[in-house]
Design a protein around this motif. Structure first.
Motif, PDB file in Angstrom:
ATOM      1  N   GLU A 183       0.932  -1.501   0.080  1.00  0.00           N
ATOM      2  CA  GLU A 183       0.138  -0.103   0.368  1.00  0.00           C
ATOM      3  C   GLU A 183       0.768   1.055   0.010  1.00  0.00           C
ATOM      4  O   GLU A 183       2.027   0.905   0.010  1.00  0.00           O
ATOM      5  CB  GLU A 183      -0.952  -0.170   1.235  1.00  0.00           C
ATOM      6  CG  GLU A 183      -2.328  -0.700   1.175  1.00  0.00           C
ATOM      7  CD  GLU A 183      -2.401  -0.976   2.657  1.00  0.00           C
ATOM      8  OE1 GLU A 183      -2.446   0.334   3.000  1.00  0.00           O
ATOM      9  OE2 GLU A 183      -3.426  -2.174   2.513  1.00  0.00           O
ATOM     10  N   GLU A 184       0.046   2.215  -0.672  1.00  0.00           N
ATOM     11  CA  GLU A 184       1.224   3.664  -0.643  1.00  0.00           C
ATOM     12  C   GLU A 184       1.501   3.787   0.575  1.00  0.00           C
ATOM     13  O   GLU A 184       2.493   4.691   1.020  1.00  0.00           O
ATOM     14  CB  GLU A 184       0.509   4.992  -1.645  1.00  0.00           C
ATOM     15  CG  GLU A 184       0.116   4.545  -2.640  1.00  0.00           C
ATOM     16  CD  GLU A 184      -0.703   5.993  -3.467  1.00  0.00           C
ATOM     17  OE1 GLU A 184       0.331   6.813  -3.518  1.00  0.00           O
ATOM     18  OE2 GLU A 184      -1.996   5.413  -4.084  1.00  0.00           O
ATOM     19  N   ARG A 185       0.493   4.348   1.448  1.00  0.00           N
ATOM     20  CA  ARG A 185       0.947   4.368   3.125  1.00  0.00           C
ATOM     21  C   ARG A 185       2.325   3.732   3.717  1.00  0.00           C
ATOM     22  O   ARG A 185       3.350   4.051   4.418  1.00  0.00           O
ATOM     23  CB  ARG A 185      -0.218   4.220   4.177  1.00  0.00           C
ATOM     24  CG  ARG A 185      -0.227   4.609   5.141  1.00  0.00           C
ATOM     25  CD  ARG A 185      -1.751   4.208   6.110  1.00  0.00           C
ATOM     26  NE  ARG A 185      -1.760   3.023   5.877  1.00  0.00           N
ATOM     27  CZ  ARG A 185      -1.306   1.190   6.970  1.00  0.00           C
ATOM     28  NH1 ARG A 185      -0.288   1.930   7.543  1.00  0.00           N
ATOM     29  NH2 ARG A 185      -1.769   0.545   6.606  1.00  0.00           N
ATOM     30  N   GLN A 186       2.086   2.650   3.282  1.00  0.00           N
ATOM     31  CA  GLN A 186       3.344   1.570   4.343  1.00  0.00           C
ATOM     32  C   GLN A 186       4.302   1.853   3.485  1.00  0.00           C
ATOM     33  O   GLN A 186       5.625   2.116   4.237  1.00  0.00           O
ATOM     34  CB  GLN A 186       2.983   0.010   3.814  1.00  0.00           C
ATOM     35  CG  GLN A 186       2.063  -0.440   4.823  1.00  0.00           C
ATOM     36  CD  GLN A 186       1.478  -1.833   4.366  1.00  0.00           C
ATOM     37  OE1 GLN A 186       1.532  -2.699   3.480  1.00  0.00           O
ATOM     38  NE2 GLN A 186       1.268  -2.197   5.885  1.00  0.00           N
ATOM     39  N   LEU A 187       4.275   2.308   2.237  1.00  0.00           N
ATOM     40  CA  LEU A 187       5.407   2.823   1.439  1.00  0.00           C
ATOM     41  C   LEU A 187       5.947   4.289   1.730  1.00  0.00           C
ATOM     42  O   LEU A 187       7.195   3.904   2.404  1.00  0.00           O
ATOM     43  CB  LEU A 187       5.357   2.390  -0.219  1.00  0.00           C
ATOM     44  CG  LEU A 187       6.675   3.037  -1.287  1.00  0.00           C
ATOM     45  CD1 LEU A 187       8.146   1.801  -0.517  1.00  0.00           C
ATOM     46  CD2 LEU A 187       6.576   2.927  -2.558  1.00  0.00           C
ATOM     47  N   ALA A 188       4.881   4.927   2.380  1.00  0.00           N
ATOM     48  CA  ALA A 188       5.183   6.483   2.764  1.00  0.00           C
ATOM     49  C   ALA A 188       5.756   6.258   3.576  1.00  0.00           C
ATOM     50  O   ALA A 188       6.991   7.069   3.682  1.00  0.00           O
ATOM     51  CB  ALA A 188       3.923   7.014   2.400  1.00  0.00           C
ATOM     52  N   GLU A 189       5.234   5.294   4.922  1.00  0.00           N
ATOM     53  CA  GLU A 189       6.383   5.049   6.067  1.00  0.00           C
ATOM     54  C   GLU A 189       7.572   4.983   6.116  1.00  0.00           C
ATOM     55  O   GLU A 189       8.374   5.889   6.712  1.00  0.00           O
ATOM     56  CB  GLU A 189       5.156   4.102   6.868  1.00  0.00           C
ATOM     57  CG  GLU A 189       3.707   5.187   7.118  1.00  0.00           C
ATOM     58  CD  GLU A 189       3.006   3.830   7.724  1.00  0.00           C
ATOM     59  OE1 GLU A 189       3.348   2.663   7.913  1.00  0.00           O
ATOM     60  OE2 GLU A 189       1.805   4.348   8.159  1.00  0.00           O
ATOM     61  N   ALA A 190       7.593   3.698   5.167  1.00  0.00           N
ATOM     62  CA  ALA A 190       8.722   3.335   5.573  1.00  0.00           C
ATOM     63  C   ALA A 190      10.366   4.242   4.613  1.00  0.00           C
ATOM     64  O   ALA A 190      11.454   4.395   4.471  1.00  0.00           O
ATOM     65  CB  ALA A 190       9.054   2.198   4.604  1.00  0.00           C
ATOM     66  N   ILE A 191      10.087   5.563   3.624  1.00  0.00           N
ATOM     67  CA  ILE A 191      10.038   6.268   2.969  1.00  0.00           C
ATOM     68  C   ILE A 191      10.889   7.485   4.232  1.00  0.00           C
ATOM     69  O   ILE A 191      12.110   7.993   3.623  1.00  0.00           O
ATOM     70  CB  ILE A 191       9.641   7.300   1.640  1.00  0.00           C
ATOM     71  CG1 ILE A 191       9.894   5.741   0.703  1.00  0.00           C
ATOM     72  CG2 ILE A 191       9.927   8.167   1.424  1.00  0.00           C
ATOM     73  CD1 ILE A 191       8.776   6.429  -0.730  1.00  0.00           C
ATOM     74  N   VAL A 192      10.273   8.157   5.090  1.00  0.00           N
ATOM     75  CA  VAL A 192      10.069   8.742   5.531  1.00  0.00           C
ATOM     76  C   VAL A 192      11.548   9.617   6.725  1.00  0.00           C
ATOM     77  O   VAL A 192      12.075   9.910   5.946  1.00  0.00           O
ATOM     78  CB  VAL A 192       8.512   9.186   6.814  1.00  0.00           C
ATOM     79  CG1 VAL A 192       9.131  10.696   7.459  1.00  0.00           C
ATOM     80  CG2 VAL A 192       7.814   9.400   5.857  1.00  0.00           C
ATOM     81  N   PRO A 193      11.956   8.125   7.287  1.00  0.00           N
ATOM     82  CA  PRO A 193      13.336   7.999   7.484  1.00  0.00           C
ATOM     83  C   PRO A 193      14.355   8.151   6.621  1.00  0.00           C
ATOM     84  O   PRO A 193      15.321   9.363   7.440  1.00  0.00           O
ATOM     85  CB  PRO A 193      13.414   6.420   7.998  1.00  0.00           C
ATOM     86  CG  PRO A 193      11.835   5.998   8.609  1.00  0.00           C
ATOM     87  CD  PRO A 193      10.893   6.696   6.952  1.00  0.00           C
ATOM     88  N   HIS A 194      14.346   7.823   5.672  1.00  0.00           N
ATOM     89  CA  HIS A 194      15.070   8.174   5.574  1.00  0.00           C
ATOM     90  C   HIS A 194      14.571   9.718   4.011  1.00  0.00           C
ATOM     91  O   HIS A 194      16.554  10.382   3.490  1.00  0.00           O
ATOM     92  CB  HIS A 194      15.682   6.988   3.541  1.00  0.00           C
ATOM     93  CG  HIS A 194      16.055   5.747   4.237  1.00  0.00           C
ATOM     94  ND1 HIS A 194      16.292   4.996   3.389  1.00  0.00           N
ATOM     95  CD2 HIS A 194      14.459   5.200   4.310  1.00  0.00           C
ATOM     96  CE1 HIS A 194      16.803   4.071   5.026  1.00  0.00           C
ATOM     97  NE2 HIS A 194      15.024   3.549   4.524  1.00  0.00           N
ATOM     98  N   VAL A 195      14.145  10.601   4.052  1.00  0.00           N
ATOM     99  CA  VAL A 195      14.253  11.657   3.912  1.00  0.00           C
ATOM    100  C   VAL A 195      14.589  12.484   4.617  1.00  0.00           C
ATOM    101  O   VAL A 195      14.967  13.821   5.078  1.00  0.00           O
ATOM    102  CB  VAL A 195      12.607  11.766   3.212  1.00  0.00           C
ATOM    103  CG1 VAL A 195      12.493  13.568   2.653  1.00  0.00           C
ATOM    104  CG2 VAL A 195      12.297  10.845   1.286  1.00  0.00           C
ATOM    105  N   ILE A 196      13.389  12.184   6.271  1.00  0.00           N
ATOM    106  CA  ILE A 196      14.033  12.737   7.143  1.00  0.00           C
ATOM    107  C   ILE A 196      14.947  13.277   7.690  1.00  0.00           C
ATOM    108  O   ILE A 196      15.867  14.444   8.396  1.00  0.00           O
ATOM    109  CB  ILE A 196      13.126  13.415   8.360  1.00  0.00           C
ATOM    110  CG1 ILE A 196      11.079  13.573   7.375  1.00  0.00           C
ATOM    111  CG2 ILE A 196      12.988  14.185   9.472  1.00  0.00           C
ATOM    112  CD1 ILE A 196      10.187  13.719   7.951  1.00  0.00           C
ATOM    113  N   GLY A 197      15.768  11.403   8.464  1.00  0.00           N
ATOM    114  CA  GLY A 197      16.288  11.156   8.978  1.00  0.00           C
ATOM    115  C   GLY A 197      17.780  11.538   8.860  1.00  0.00           C
ATOM    116  O   GLY A 197      18.721  11.824   9.450  1.00  0.00           O
TER     117      GLY A 197
END
Length: 197
Positions: A183-197
């Motif tokens: 699901e897009e939501r699950q993928l977005a959750e996986a992406i967030v730490p790589h963009v913000i972190g």
């Protein structure tokens, strides 16, 4: 002693040659990726970065963008003649063949990111070509899209790239989620730490 000194000198010369060859390989890989990117960006879909800062912020090393030749730079401007879909699909095929075969560590994710960038384009023919190229990469490497994109050494680069392109290519998240079967939501959750972190 003279023989040992001669051997040491030969060893030093061999090491210097190896270092020079490695730098030439890195430069050639940067130039090759810049050529492929410029050809792909000379298309009709209008969401191709023509500015260096857009390309660099999308995960492309500044050196790769700067090393593109004059004809490649001209091809990536908004007023350039369009490159036919068949040619752009061939570029994707070339990039697919390079996945897992780049010698310079900093260039390793670039062919895969080129394919992902095409997956998020507006042109449905180009998206289909990108999906086909990604499928051929998976077949060659003996894996499936989730393994290649979400569970490999390239995953951090993939997630950072997708996250950095979310505003410019909103379709990319949808297409990638479909490709990896999540699901897009699950993928977005996986992406967030790589963009913000």
């Amino acid at each position: 002693e003279a023989g040992q000194a001669g051997q040491q000198q030969q060893q030093q010369q061999a090491e210097a040659l190896e270092a020079r060859l490695q730098e030439e390989v890195r430069a050639a890989e940067r130039a090759m990726m810049a050529h492929l990117r410029a050809l792909l960006d000379a298309g009709p879909d209008g969401n191709s970065p023509a500015r260096p800062e857009a390309s660099v912020s999308a995960g492309w090393p500044a050196a790769a963008w700067a090393s593109r030749p004059a004809h490649a730079a001209a091809a990536s401007t908004p007023n350039s003649p369009l490159v036919a879909l068949g040619c752009r699909a061939a570029v994707l095929g070339a990039a697919a063949g390079l996945v897992g075969r780049m010698h310079a560590a900093e260039m390793a994710p670039m062919p895969l990111l080129l394919l992902l960038g095409a997956l998020g384009r507006d042109d449905p023919g180009l998206r289909a070509a990108a999906a086909g190229a990604l499928s051929s990469v998976c077949t060659r490497l003996g894996t499936r899209p989730p393994g290649l994109l979400l569970r490999s050494s390239l995953t951090p680069s993939v997630l950072e790239y997708v996250g950095s392109r979310a505003a410019d290519q909103p379709r990319l998240l949808t297409e990638l989620a479909r490709l990896v079967g999540t699901e897009e939501r699950q993928l977005a959750e996986a992406i967030v730490p790589h963009v913000i972190g």
